[in-house]
Design an enzyme around this catalytic site. Structure first.
Site, PDB file in Angstrom:
ATOM      1  N   THR A  11       0.946  -1.204   0.067  1.00 35.49           N
ATOM      2  CA  THR A  11      -0.012   0.062  -0.155  1.00 35.49           C
ATOM      3  C   THR A  11       0.829   1.187  -0.085  1.00 35.49           C
ATOM      4  O   THR A  11       0.272   2.396  -0.006  1.00 35.49           O
ATOM      5  CB  THR A  11      -0.834   0.181   1.349  1.00 35.49           C
ATOM      6  OG1 THR A  11       0.027  -0.248   2.440  1.00 35.49           O
ATOM      7  CG2 THR A  11      -1.898  -1.144   1.160  1.00 35.49           C
ATOM      8  N   ALA A  12       2.191   1.167   0.196  1.00 30.34           N
ATOM      9  CA  ALA A  12       3.002   2.267   0.325  1.00 30.34           C
ATOM     10  C   ALA A  12       4.443   2.045   0.024  1.00 30.34           C
ATOM     11  O   ALA A  12       5.007   0.732  -0.063  1.00 30.34           O
ATOM     12  CB  ALA A  12       3.062   2.969   1.652  1.00 30.34           C
ATOM     13  N   ARG A  34      -2.939  -3.453   5.195  1.00 30.77           N
ATOM     14  CA  ARG A  34      -4.108  -3.438   5.958  1.00 30.77           C
ATOM     15  C   ARG A  34      -5.104  -2.083   5.794  1.00 30.77           C
ATOM     16  O   ARG A  34      -6.299  -2.199   6.002  1.00 30.77           O
ATOM     17  CB  ARG A  34      -3.612  -3.192   7.532  1.00 30.77           C
ATOM     18  CG  ARG A  34      -2.977  -4.135   8.103  1.00 30.77           C
ATOM     19  CD  ARG A  34      -2.110  -3.710   9.411  1.00 30.77           C
ATOM     20  NE  ARG A  34      -1.027  -2.556   9.132  1.00 30.77           N
ATOM     21  CZ  ARG A  34      -0.213  -1.915   9.805  1.00 30.77           C
ATOM     22  NH1 ARG A  34      -0.496  -2.188  11.178  1.00 30.77           N
ATOM     23  NH2 ARG A  34       0.519  -1.003   9.340  1.00 30.77           N
ATOM     24  N   TYR A 152      14.400  -3.139  16.419  1.00 31.74           N
ATOM     25  CA  TYR A 152      14.411  -2.971  14.988  1.00 31.74           C
ATOM     26  C   TYR A 152      15.464  -3.595  14.368  1.00 31.74           C
ATOM     27  O   TYR A 152      15.364  -4.731  13.499  1.00 31.74           O
ATOM     28  CB  TYR A 152      14.011  -1.599  14.529  1.00 31.74           C
ATOM     29  CG  TYR A 152      14.033  -1.565  12.904  1.00 31.74           C
ATOM     30  CD1 TYR A 152      12.943  -2.113  12.382  1.00 31.74           C
ATOM     31  CD2 TYR A 152      15.217  -1.140  12.076  1.00 31.74           C
ATOM     32  CE1 TYR A 152      12.960  -1.950  10.975  1.00 31.74           C
ATOM     33  CE2 TYR A 152      15.051  -1.150  10.603  1.00 31.74           C
ATOM     34  CZ  TYR A 152      13.854  -1.477  10.187  1.00 31.74           C
ATOM     35  OH  TYR A 152      13.862  -1.428   8.922  1.00 31.74           O
ATOM     36  N   GLY A 183      19.796   0.592   2.783  1.00 32.88           N
ATOM     37  CA  GLY A 183      19.957   1.865   3.775  1.00 32.88           C
ATOM     38  C   GLY A 183      18.819   2.560   3.659  1.00 32.88           C
ATOM     39  O   GLY A 183      17.689   2.083   3.559  1.00 32.88           O
ATOM     40  N   VAL A 185      15.754   4.889   2.973  1.00 23.96           N
ATOM     41  CA  VAL A 185      14.800   4.928   1.665  1.00 23.96           C
ATOM     42  C   VAL A 185      13.734   6.001   2.181  1.00 23.96           C
ATOM     43  O   VAL A 185      13.218   5.772   3.343  1.00 23.96           O
ATOM     44  CB  VAL A 185      14.252   3.611   1.332  1.00 23.96           C
ATOM     45  CG1 VAL A 185      13.183   3.828   0.148  1.00 23.96           C
ATOM     46  CG2 VAL A 185      15.270   2.389   1.201  1.00 23.96           C
TER      47      VAL A 185
HETATM   48  P1  NDP Z   1       6.164   2.033   4.439  1.00 24.55           P
HETATM   49  O1  NDP Z   1       5.908   2.671   5.759  1.00 24.55           O
HETATM   50  O2  NDP Z   1       6.156   3.139   3.252  1.00 24.55           O
HETATM   51  O3  NDP Z   1       5.345   0.806   3.811  1.00 24.55           O
HETATM   52  C1  NDP Z   1       5.320  -0.353   4.770  1.00 24.55           C
HETATM   53  C2  NDP Z   1       4.172  -1.277   4.171  1.00 24.55           C
HETATM   54  O4  NDP Z   1       4.142  -2.236   5.120  1.00 24.55           O
HETATM   55  C3  NDP Z   1       3.149  -0.556   3.927  1.00 24.55           C
HETATM   56  O5  NDP Z   1       2.353  -0.945   2.701  1.00 24.55           O
HETATM   57  C4  NDP Z   1       2.018  -1.113   5.131  1.00 24.55           C
HETATM   58  O6  NDP Z   1       0.904  -1.146   4.825  1.00 24.55           O
HETATM   59  C5  NDP Z   1       2.935  -2.543   5.242  1.00 24.55           C
HETATM   60  N1  NDP Z   1       2.597  -3.085   6.644  1.00 24.55           N
HETATM   61  C6  NDP Z   1       3.115  -2.605   7.998  1.00 24.55           C
HETATM   62  N2  NDP Z   1       2.802  -3.252   8.935  1.00 24.55           N
HETATM   63  C7  NDP Z   1       1.893  -4.197   8.390  1.00 24.55           C
HETATM   64  C8  NDP Z   1       0.991  -5.337   9.039  1.00 24.55           C
HETATM   65  N3  NDP Z   1       0.804  -5.713  10.113  1.00 24.55           N
HETATM   66  N4  NDP Z   1       0.351  -6.229   7.983  1.00 24.55           N
HETATM   67  C9  NDP Z   1       0.401  -5.818   6.629  1.00 24.55           C
HETATM   68  N5  NDP Z   1       1.134  -4.957   6.165  1.00 24.55           N
HETATM   69  C10 NDP Z   1       1.768  -4.114   6.917  1.00 24.55           C
HETATM   70  O7  NDP Z   1       7.798   1.631   4.670  1.00 24.55           O
HETATM   71  P2  NDP Z   1       8.715   0.984   3.683  1.00 24.55           P
HETATM   72  O8  NDP Z   1       8.266   0.991   2.172  1.00 24.55           O
HETATM   73  O9  NDP Z   1      10.310   2.007   3.817  1.00 24.55           O
HETATM   74  O10 NDP Z   1       9.092  -0.183   4.327  1.00 24.55           O
HETATM   75  C11 NDP Z   1       8.873  -1.713   3.586  1.00 24.55           C
HETATM   76  C12 NDP Z   1       9.840  -2.505   4.052  1.00 24.55           C
HETATM   77  O11 NDP Z   1      11.123  -2.065   3.847  1.00 24.55           O
HETATM   78  C13 NDP Z   1       9.780  -2.708   5.643  1.00 24.55           C
HETATM   79  O12 NDP Z   1      10.309  -4.119   5.850  1.00 24.55           O
HETATM   80  C14 NDP Z   1      10.993  -1.920   6.180  1.00 24.55           C
HETATM   81  O13 NDP Z   1      11.826  -2.441   7.383  1.00 24.55           O
HETATM   82  C15 NDP Z   1      12.062  -2.184   5.107  1.00 24.55           C
HETATM   83  N6  NDP Z   1      13.292  -1.034   4.834  1.00 24.55           N
HETATM   84  C16 NDP Z   1      12.922   0.076   4.880  1.00 24.55           C
HETATM   85  C17 NDP Z   1      13.818   1.221   4.709  1.00 24.55           C
HETATM   86  C18 NDP Z   1      13.798   2.633   4.686  1.00 24.55           C
HETATM   87  O14 NDP Z   1      14.535   3.323   5.196  1.00 24.55           O
HETATM   88  N7  NDP Z   1      12.497   2.955   4.184  1.00 24.55           N
HETATM   89  C19 NDP Z   1      15.476   0.547   4.623  1.00 24.55           C
HETATM   90  C20 NDP Z   1      15.433  -0.693   4.849  1.00 24.55           C
HETATM   91  C21 NDP Z   1      14.378  -1.708   4.691  1.00 24.55           C
HETATM   92  P3  NDP Z   1      -0.455  -1.004   5.844  1.00 24.55           P
HETATM   93  O15 NDP Z   1      -0.049   0.238   6.563  1.00 24.55           O
HETATM   94  O16 NDP Z   1      -1.456  -0.803   4.709  1.00 24.55           O
HETATM   95  O17 NDP Z   1      -0.561  -2.304   6.375  1.00 24.55           O
HETATM   96  C1  8X3 Z   2      15.661   1.213   7.589  1.00 28.64           C
HETATM   97  C2  8X3 Z   2      16.922   1.811   7.575  1.00 28.64           C
HETATM   98  O1  8X3 Z   2      18.808   2.599   8.867  1.00 28.64           O
HETATM   99  O2  8X3 Z   2      16.618   3.359   9.420  1.00 28.64           O
HETATM  100  O3  8X3 Z   2      15.711  -0.206   7.804  1.00 28.64           O
HETATM  101  O4  8X3 Z   2      17.231   1.211   9.944  1.00 28.64           O
HETATM  102  S1  8X3 Z   2      17.294   2.235   9.107  1.00 28.64           S
END
Ligand code: NDP
Ligand code: 8X3
Length: 252
Positions: A11-12, A34, A152, A183, A185
């Site tokens: 969703t995001a 969700r 985390y 890293g 994002v």
């Molecule tokens: P966003 O918050 O933009 O997106 C997170 C997504 O995860 C949303 O679509 C949300 O959907 C979904 N989500 C969260 N909790 C649940 C749940 N309980 N059940 C189903 N869906 C869930 O974050 P990112 O796109 O940045 O994150 C995506 C992944 O990348 C994560 O695993 C994050 O740890 C990882 N990541 C992110 C980094 C960053 O710097 N942004 C760096 C490294 C890794 P909804 O709310 O609709 O449920």
């Molecule tokens: C998300 C990147 O560096 O905030 O996994 O943990 S950081």
């Protein structure tokens, strides 16, 4: 038949960008999250471009819901080629003695247990068909720890271990497992981590060009589009200004 890719947390952010990238390459998509409204928006925009999309609204923390939704897919959606375990989050950033145990539960239940529930259900079908590709979105936080990252980081270290263990378990069935470890994002991630505190969320990306969700999507597609005999096991990527989990060069 077009390949089918299932993306959790579509969703995001990164999940949404991966959906768009894989859709552009002609995949049929199962999108989960969700927030039904967001799912509907994304699915509609992809359908307008000619993609087949199945939306499934559930929380990956709820094992029963995961099994009900993913264990009872319509027959035409059951042969999943690629699973992208992306749903995840950080909640809070405090030293260990000040952390909120509810935040810990949320991270552990989503990033570790949710990923496991989904992998178990979808992995079974892949084993039966003796083919498939599981892409786990880990993090640089699963490679190195940083101050106040404690739980985390712990969940993402677990994703790293689970990805390697899954590869060992499934290699004999011809199933690929790739871990992608980004890293910083710029997504909704920091707004979620800092619970809507816009100043803190914006500060995370201030003074440098971070990675964008589309960068991760391109890398995911690169991993997914290798020939059958090639598996990219582990990819860690950062923006050019980031050297490791702690060092980011920001403009003054
Ligand atoms: P966003 O918050 O933009 O997106 C997170 C997504 O995860 C949303 O679509 C949300 O959907 C979904 N989500 C969260 N909790 C649940 C749940 N309980 N059940 C189903 N869906 C869930 O974050 P990112 O796109 O940045 O994150 C995506 C992944 O990348 C994560 O695993 C994050 O740890 C990882 N990541 C992110 C980094 C960053 O710097 N942004 C760096 C490294 C890794 P909804 O709310 O609709 O449920
Ligand atoms: C998300 C990147 O560096 O905030 O996994 O943990 S950081």
């Amino acid at each position: 038949m077009k390949p089918i890719t299932l993306i959790t947390g579509a969703t995001a952010g990164i999940g949404k960008a991966i959906a768009e990238e894989f859709a552009a390459h002609g995949h049929d998509l199962i999108l989960t999250g969700r927030r039904q409204e967001k799912l509907t928006q994304i699915a509609s925009s992809l359908r307008e471009k000619g993609n087949r999309v199945l939306e499934l609204c559930f929380d990956v923390r709820n094992r029963e819901d995961v099994e009900t939704h993913l264990g009872n897919l319509p027959p035409e959606w059951q042969k999943i080629d690629i699973l992208v375990n992306n749903a995840g989050l950080a909640a809070g950033r405090e030293p260990i003695h000040e952390g909120d145990p509810d935040d810990w539960d949320t991270m552990i239940d989503t990033n570790i247990k949710g990923l496991l529930y989904v992998t178990r259900v979808i992995g079974r079908g892949m084993v039966e068909r003796q083919s498939g590709h599981i892409i786990n979105i880990g993090s640089i936080a699963g490679k190195e720890i940083y101050p106040d990252g404690n739980v985390y980081c712990g969940t993402k270290f677990a994703v790293d271990a689970i990805s390697r263990a899954t590869r060992i378990d499934l290699v004999k069935f011809g199933i690929k497992v790739t871990a992608i470890n980004p890293g910083m994002v710029e997504t909704e991630f920091s707004m979620v981590r800092f619970k809507g505190n816009e100043d803190k969320a914006k500060a995370a990306y201030r003074g440098y060009t971070p990675l964008y969700a589309e960068d991760i999507a391109r890398v995911a597609w690169f991993a997914a589009s290798q020939p059958p005999h090639v598996c990219l096991n582990d990819i860690t990527l950062t923006c050019t200004r980031q050297a490791d989990a702690r060092i980011i060069i920001r403009d003054e």
